[in-house]
Design a protein around this motif. Structure first.
Motif, PDB file in Angstrom:
ATOM      1  N   LYS A 231       4.965   9.127   0.945  1.00 55.88           N
ATOM      2  CA  LYS A 231       4.594   9.364   2.342  1.00 55.88           C
ATOM      3  C   LYS A 231       4.676   8.076   3.144  1.00 55.88           C
ATOM      4  O   LYS A 231       5.107   8.085   4.287  1.00 55.88           O
ATOM      5  CB  LYS A 231       3.193   9.959   2.422  1.00 55.88           C
ATOM      6  CG  LYS A 231       3.108  11.353   1.864  1.00 55.88           C
ATOM      7  CD  LYS A 231       1.682  11.868   1.882  1.00 55.88           C
ATOM      8  CE  LYS A 231       1.638  13.190   1.137  1.00 55.88           C
ATOM      9  NZ  LYS A 231       0.257  13.606   0.902  1.00 55.88           N
ATOM     10  N   SER A 232       4.257   6.955   2.528  1.00 54.81           N
ATOM     11  CA  SER A 232       4.328   5.675   3.232  1.00 54.81           C
ATOM     12  C   SER A 232       4.322   4.512   2.253  1.00 54.81           C
ATOM     13  O   SER A 232       3.778   4.610   1.157  1.00 54.81           O
ATOM     14  CB  SER A 232       3.155   5.528   4.207  1.00 54.81           C
ATOM     15  OG  SER A 232       1.925   5.507   3.503  1.00 54.81           O
ATOM     16  N   VAL A 233       4.959   3.435   2.701  1.00 49.89           N
ATOM     17  CA  VAL A 233       4.943   2.148   1.999  1.00 49.89           C
ATOM     18  C   VAL A 233       4.643   1.112   3.067  1.00 49.89           C
ATOM     19  O   VAL A 233       5.313   1.069   4.103  1.00 49.89           O
ATOM     20  CB  VAL A 233       6.301   1.843   1.322  1.00 49.89           C
ATOM     21  CG1 VAL A 233       6.282   0.450   0.693  1.00 49.89           C
ATOM     22  CG2 VAL A 233       6.649   2.910   0.288  1.00 49.89           C
ATOM     23  N   GLU A 234       3.627   0.269   2.821  1.00 50.86           N
ATOM     24  CA  GLU A 234       3.248  -0.730   3.812  1.00 50.86           C
ATOM     25  C   GLU A 234       3.053  -2.088   3.150  1.00 50.86           C
ATOM     26  O   GLU A 234       2.333  -2.207   2.161  1.00 50.86           O
ATOM     27  CB  GLU A 234       1.957  -0.321   4.521  1.00 50.86           C
ATOM     28  CG  GLU A 234       1.584  -1.253   5.642  1.00 50.86           C
ATOM     29  CD  GLU A 234       0.430  -0.730   6.481  1.00 50.86           C
ATOM     30  OE1 GLU A 234      -0.251  -1.574   7.079  1.00 50.86           O
ATOM     31  OE2 GLU A 234       0.215   0.498   6.543  1.00 50.86           O
TER      32      GLU A 234
ATOM     33  N   THR B  75       0.859  -1.177   0.000  1.00 49.84           N
ATOM     34  CA  THR B  75       0.000   0.000   0.000  1.00 49.84           C
ATOM     35  C   THR B  75       0.895   1.227   0.000  1.00 49.84           C
ATOM     36  O   THR B  75       1.803   1.340   0.821  1.00 49.84           O
ATOM     37  CB  THR B  75      -0.928   0.006   1.230  1.00 49.84           C
ATOM     38  OG1 THR B  75      -1.713  -1.194   1.207  1.00 49.84           O
ATOM     39  CG2 THR B  75      -1.836   1.225   1.228  1.00 49.84           C
ATOM     40  N   ILE B  76       0.636   2.139  -0.933  1.00 43.58           N
ATOM     41  CA  ILE B  76       1.445   3.346  -1.084  1.00 43.58           C
ATOM     42  C   ILE B  76       0.622   4.565  -0.679  1.00 43.58           C
ATOM     43  O   ILE B  76      -0.512   4.742  -1.145  1.00 43.58           O
ATOM     44  CB  ILE B  76       1.919   3.507  -2.546  1.00 43.58           C
ATOM     45  CG1 ILE B  76       2.660   2.253  -3.020  1.00 43.58           C
ATOM     46  CG2 ILE B  76       2.769   4.772  -2.721  1.00 43.58           C
ATOM     47  CD1 ILE B  76       3.919   1.928  -2.247  1.00 43.58           C
ATOM     48  N   ASN B  77       1.186   5.389   0.203  1.00 37.92           N
ATOM     49  CA  ASN B  77       0.562   6.646   0.636  1.00 37.92           C
ATOM     50  C   ASN B  77      -0.859   6.450   1.155  1.00 37.92           C
ATOM     51  O   ASN B  77      -1.701   7.340   1.032  1.00 37.92           O
ATOM     52  CB  ASN B  77       0.566   7.672  -0.499  1.00 37.92           C
ATOM     53  CG  ASN B  77       1.958   8.078  -0.909  1.00 37.92           C
ATOM     54  OD1 ASN B  77       2.922   7.847  -0.190  1.00 37.92           O
ATOM     55  ND2 ASN B  77       2.081   8.681  -2.075  1.00 37.92           N
ATOM     56  N   ASP B  78      -1.142   5.269   1.700  1.00 40.92           N
ATOM     57  CA  ASP B  78      -2.474   4.929   2.218  1.00 40.92           C
ATOM     58  C   ASP B  78      -3.563   5.070   1.161  1.00 40.92           C
ATOM     59  O   ASP B  78      -4.734   5.201   1.492  1.00 40.92           O
ATOM     60  CB  ASP B  78      -2.828   5.781   3.450  1.00 40.92           C
ATOM     61  CG  ASP B  78      -1.894   5.548   4.616  1.00 40.92           C
ATOM     62  OD1 ASP B  78      -1.558   4.377   4.889  1.00 40.92           O
ATOM     63  OD2 ASP B  78      -1.483   6.534   5.257  1.00 40.92           O
ATOM     64  N   ARG B  79      -3.197   5.042  -0.114  1.00 42.33           N
ATOM     65  CA  ARG B  79      -4.162   5.299  -1.191  1.00 42.33           C
ATOM     66  C   ARG B  79      -4.551   4.057  -1.957  1.00 42.33           C
ATOM     67  O   ARG B  79      -5.651   3.967  -2.468  1.00 42.33           O
ATOM     68  CB  ARG B  79      -3.599   6.321  -2.162  1.00 42.33           C
ATOM     69  CG  ARG B  79      -3.524   7.697  -1.570  1.00 42.33           C
ATOM     70  CD  ARG B  79      -3.255   8.695  -2.619  1.00 42.33           C
ATOM     71  NE  ARG B  79      -4.307   8.648  -3.634  1.00 42.33           N
ATOM     72  CZ  ARG B  79      -4.692   9.681  -4.315  1.00 42.33           C
ATOM     73  NH1 ARG B  79      -4.146  10.834  -4.111  1.00 42.33           N
ATOM     74  NH2 ARG B  79      -5.631   9.571  -5.228  1.00 42.33           N
ATOM     75  N   GLY B  80      -3.632   3.159  -2.155  1.00 39.65           N
ATOM     76  CA  GLY B  80      -3.951   1.997  -2.978  1.00 39.65           C
ATOM     77  C   GLY B  80      -2.802   1.019  -2.999  1.00 39.65           C
ATOM     78  O   GLY B  80      -1.714   1.294  -2.505  1.00 39.65           O
ATOM     79  N   SER B  81      -3.065  -0.115  -3.606  1.00 38.10           N
ATOM     80  CA  SER B  81      -2.109  -1.211  -3.624  1.00 38.10           C
ATOM     81  C   SER B  81      -1.376  -1.263  -4.950  1.00 38.10           C
ATOM     82  O   SER B  81      -1.932  -0.970  -6.002  1.00 38.10           O
ATOM     83  CB  SER B  81      -2.860  -2.520  -3.385  1.00 38.10           C
ATOM     84  OG  SER B  81      -1.977  -3.603  -3.312  1.00 38.10           O
ATOM     85  N   VAL B  82      -0.103  -1.653  -4.873  1.00 35.13           N
ATOM     86  CA  VAL B  82       0.742  -1.824  -6.048  1.00 35.13           C
ATOM     87  C   VAL B  82       1.396  -3.198  -5.956  1.00 35.13           C
ATOM     88  O   VAL B  82       1.834  -3.612  -4.888  1.00 35.13           O
ATOM     89  CB  VAL B  82       1.846  -0.737  -6.109  1.00 35.13           C
ATOM     90  CG1 VAL B  82       2.856  -1.036  -7.213  1.00 35.13           C
ATOM     91  CG2 VAL B  82       1.239   0.640  -6.296  1.00 35.13           C
ATOM     92  N   GLU B  83       1.461  -3.884  -7.088  1.00 37.92           N
ATOM     93  CA  GLU B  83       2.184  -5.147  -7.149  1.00 37.92           C
ATOM     94  C   GLU B  83       3.663  -4.841  -7.364  1.00 37.92           C
ATOM     95  O   GLU B  83       4.015  -4.094  -8.278  1.00 37.92           O
ATOM     96  CB  GLU B  83       1.665  -5.996  -8.301  1.00 37.92           C
ATOM     97  CG  GLU B  83       2.409  -7.304  -8.439  1.00 37.92           C
ATOM     98  CD  GLU B  83       1.945  -8.088  -9.655  1.00 37.92           C
ATOM     99  OE1 GLU B  83       1.593  -9.257  -9.464  1.00 37.92           O
ATOM    100  OE2 GLU B  83       1.954  -7.531 -10.768  1.00 37.92           O
TER     101      GLU B  83
END
Length: 158
Positions: A109-112, A53-61
């Motif tokens: 901002k974030s990577v989760e 999850t990037i920037n609390d916005r959506g998922s990326v493979e």
């Protein structure tokens, strides 16, 4: 040192451009107290894939790339997630075996990944890349990264 980083990034980019994408093989997370663990299974291409999850916005493979200095996003992934880029302003940010690698350096901002989170992560948005890479600008913030056989695990003490 800067040239070495550029060469390592370029190598990761070349791998990303050459490999087909596919769905992540596995990215389960387990939480024990504040500690978190994500275990990935090697895919049929020999690489590890996960969603982040990037920037609390959506998922990326992502393909996990321990040899890449930075997290690298495709232009399409960056746009979908609202990362502020302008391809008209892309510049040469690395040198690869096939020549210059163009893109833009950004801060996410974030990577989760599976509950393991890092903030203010340096990343590159790469022109022409078909694959986003989870590199050292995220992996170095995880307490432990272990690979054994067909498994790669990320451990975070919390």
């Amino acid at each position: 040192m800067g040239k070495l980083i550029a060469i390592v990034v370029a190598f990761g980019v070349l791998i990303g451009l050459a490999l087909p994408t596919g769905k992540p093989i596995a990215a389960p997370a387990t939480a024990t107290g504040a500690a978190k663990e994500v275990v990935l299974t090697r895919g049929s291409t020999g690489h590890f894939f996960t969603d982040a999850t990037i920037n609390d916005r959506g998922s990326v493979e992502f393909m996990v790339d321990t040899g890449a200095s930075f997290v690298a996003l495709t232009v399409e992934d960056a746009r979908r997630l609202g990362v502020d880029i302008d391809p008209a302003n892309f510049d040469v940010i690395a040198e690869g075996a096939s020549g210059p690698v163009r893109g833009e350096i950004v801060t996410l901002k974030s990577v989760e990944v599976g509950g393991i989170r890092a903030e203010n992560v340096r990343a590159m948005v790469l022109e022409g890349s078909r694959l986003s890479l989870l590199g050292q600008s995220f992996l170095a913030r995880v307490d432990q990264v272990n690979m054994a056989g067909d498994y790669l695990s990320l451990h975070d003490a919390g």
